[in-house]
Design an enzyme around this catalytic site. Sequence first.
Site, mmCIF file in Angstrom:
data_model
loop_
_atom_site.group_PDB
_atom_site.id
_atom_site.type_symbol
_atom_site.label_atom_id
_atom_site.label_comp_id
_atom_site.label_asym_id
_atom_site.label_seq_id
_atom_site.Cartn_x
_atom_site.Cartn_y
_atom_site.Cartn_z
ATOM 1 N N ASP A 1 7.736 0.113 -5.348
ATOM 2 C CA ASP A 1 6.595 0.466 -4.500
ATOM 3 C C ASP A 1 6.636 1.930 -4.090
ATOM 4 O O ASP A 1 5.637 2.646 -4.160
ATOM 5 C CB ASP A 1 6.567 -0.408 -3.242
ATOM 6 C CG ASP A 1 6.430 -1.874 -3.576
ATOM 7 O OD1 ASP A 1 6.176 -2.192 -4.763
ATOM 8 O OD2 ASP A 1 6.585 -2.710 -2.672
ATOM 9 N N SER B 1 1.287 -2.717 -0.811
ATOM 10 C CA SER B 1 2.356 -1.869 -0.303
ATOM 11 C C SER B 1 1.890 -0.759 0.638
ATOM 12 O O SER B 1 2.144 0.422 0.412
ATOM 13 C CB SER B 1 3.147 -1.280 -1.464
ATOM 14 O OG SER B 1 4.483 -1.556 -1.259
ATOM 15 N N SER B 2 1.239 -1.172 1.703
ATOM 16 C CA SER B 2 0.858 -0.191 2.727
ATOM 17 C C SER B 2 2.104 0.432 3.337
ATOM 18 O O SER B 2 2.100 1.604 3.716
ATOM 19 C CB SER B 2 0.009 -0.859 3.813
ATOM 20 O OG SER B 2 0.737 -1.828 4.523
ATOM 21 N N GLY C 1 -0.209 -7.076 -0.538
ATOM 22 C CA GLY C 1 0.536 -6.870 -1.775
ATOM 23 C C GLY C 1 0.277 -5.508 -2.395
ATOM 24 O O GLY C 1 0.636 -5.262 -3.544
HETATM 25 P P1 ADP Z 1 2.559 -4.362 2.664
HETATM 26 O O1 ADP Z 1 2.679 -5.404 1.609
HETATM 27 O O2 ADP Z 1 1.139 -3.928 2.857
HETATM 28 O O3 ADP Z 1 3.509 -3.224 2.450
HETATM 29 P P2 ADP Z 1 4.287 -4.794 4.901
HETATM 30 O O4 ADP Z 1 4.422 -5.932 5.850
HETATM 31 O O5 ADP Z 1 5.442 -4.432 4.064
HETATM 32 O O6 ADP Z 1 2.982 -5.084 4.024
HETATM 33 O O7 ADP Z 1 3.893 -3.480 5.716
HETATM 34 C C1 ADP Z 1 2.867 -3.518 6.670
HETATM 35 C C2 ADP Z 1 3.322 -2.771 7.918
HETATM 36 O O8 ADP Z 1 3.266 -1.346 7.645
HETATM 37 C C3 ADP Z 1 2.406 -2.992 9.090
HETATM 38 O O9 ADP Z 1 2.792 -4.122 9.823
HETATM 39 C C4 ADP Z 1 2.587 -1.711 9.880
HETATM 40 O O10 ADP Z 1 3.774 -1.754 10.649
HETATM 41 C C5 ADP Z 1 2.763 -0.667 8.783
HETATM 42 N N1 ADP Z 1 1.458 -0.086 8.422
HETATM 43 C C6 ADP Z 1 0.833 -0.152 7.233
HETATM 44 N N2 ADP Z 1 -0.350 0.487 7.255
HETATM 45 C C7 ADP Z 1 -0.491 0.972 8.507
HETATM 46 C C8 ADP Z 1 -1.524 1.710 9.178
HETATM 47 N N3 ADP Z 1 -2.649 2.057 8.566
HETATM 48 N N4 ADP Z 1 -1.314 2.030 10.473
HETATM 49 C C9 ADP Z 1 -0.180 1.674 11.115
HETATM 50 N N5 ADP Z 1 0.816 0.974 10.544
HETATM 51 C C10 ADP Z 1 0.664 0.615 9.267
HETATM 52 MG MG MG Z 2 5.635 -3.483 2.265
#
Ligand code: ADP
Ligand code: MG
Length: 378
Positions: A169, A122-123, A120
């Site tokens: 985000d 927002s990576s 949650g």
């Molecule tokens: P979030 O809520 O963290 O945004 P999401 O499912 O929307 O979750 O996004 C996560 C996706 O973003 C991962 O499955 C991957 O594809 C990509 N991602 C995020 N951080 C990284 C990272 N450090 N290295 C590679 N891919 C990443």
């Molecule tokens: Mg996301």
Amino acid sequence: MKEQIKAQFKQRFGTDCVVYASAGRINLIGEHTDYNGGFVFPGAIDKYIMAAININGTDKVRVYSMDMDAYCEFGLNEEDAPQEQWARYIFGVCRETIKRGGIVKGFDTVFAGNVPLGAGLSSSAALESCFAFALNDMFNDNKIDKFELAKIGQSTEHNYCGVNCGIMDQFASVFGKKDCLMRLDCRSLEHEYFPFHPEGYKLVLLNSKVKHELVDSPYNKRRESCERVAATLGVETLRDASYTMLADVRDKISDEDYRRARYVIGEKQRVLDVCDALERGDYETVGRCMFETHDGLSRDYEVSCEELDYLNDVARECGVTGSRIMGGGFGGCTINLVKEDRYDNFIATAKEKFNAKYGHEPEVINVIISDGAHKVED
Ligand code: ADP
Ligand code: MG
């Protein structure tokens, strides 16, 4: 992190590079308000995606993900979309930049991050914003304005990742500023910075690590309730509604719709109250509003779950200043504002009690409000 990425880049590609970063985000208050034309109140955090990049003189992008330990190569035309999900974020950002008339040429990159995935924070927005910012700096003389950079990330989610997200985000990741939260008006897209440096307090997330998938799409049902009440009131969205107006139509709407709208109207006011409180440095009021939001989300909007209500109860017992569900609900994290002298006891108690009840400890994620997208200077 920066030194490791640079070393990895040198080893793989053998050239110099420039390093960029962008951040994950929290939302202090303002939940389920975006589709009601209301306010959200996010800030960028000290958890980043960082990328070392260099132009390679070809028409190919060559990417190594350190965290996935995976390599991917793709061209820049629409039909070149890679299969790997993580690479589609970068491909999407390239394509959306090109679609807007921006320039993108081949580049090499190594990237890594410490934004927890799927918690949650927002990576994905951090990843998009990092590359959107980098491409703007490397190829476009920073001519693409910041809001457009956020939209490039959002369109990437829509068109290349199958996620129909709002703008918050990416907005937070691009615009984030150290010691500042940002009030974004989801109707006009105007935004304003407010000071946030809670001296003597910590901001900590507890990730319940549960996710309840519900059968009848509760998100859409909440939206429909809000739309029905707005229509009854003759306003475009609940942004334009007040408690008095709601009271006047109480017998025309269902009790459920009434409670949904009551939450939304309250939440709009709470965001404004928190902004006022921050200008006075009044973090006790901020905390009180957070608890009120939790109660509203739990009782009126009914998007909480047992585990999150339990974490909220433990926070109250431990004298935490403010605590609430962060995000859409039905799982994920609580966000907590806690006095430093109560922090250790809160964390220990939450871990122990939650573990005893649900068989695993919540993940503890400390956050500091930090800068969003930027070039990492040497
Ligand atoms: P979030 O809520 O963290 O945004 P999401 O499912 O929307 O979750 O996004 C996560 C996706 O973003 C991962 O499955 C991957 O594809 C990509 N991602 C995020 N951080 C990284 C990272 N450090 N290295 C590679 N891919 C990443
Ligand atoms: Mg996301």
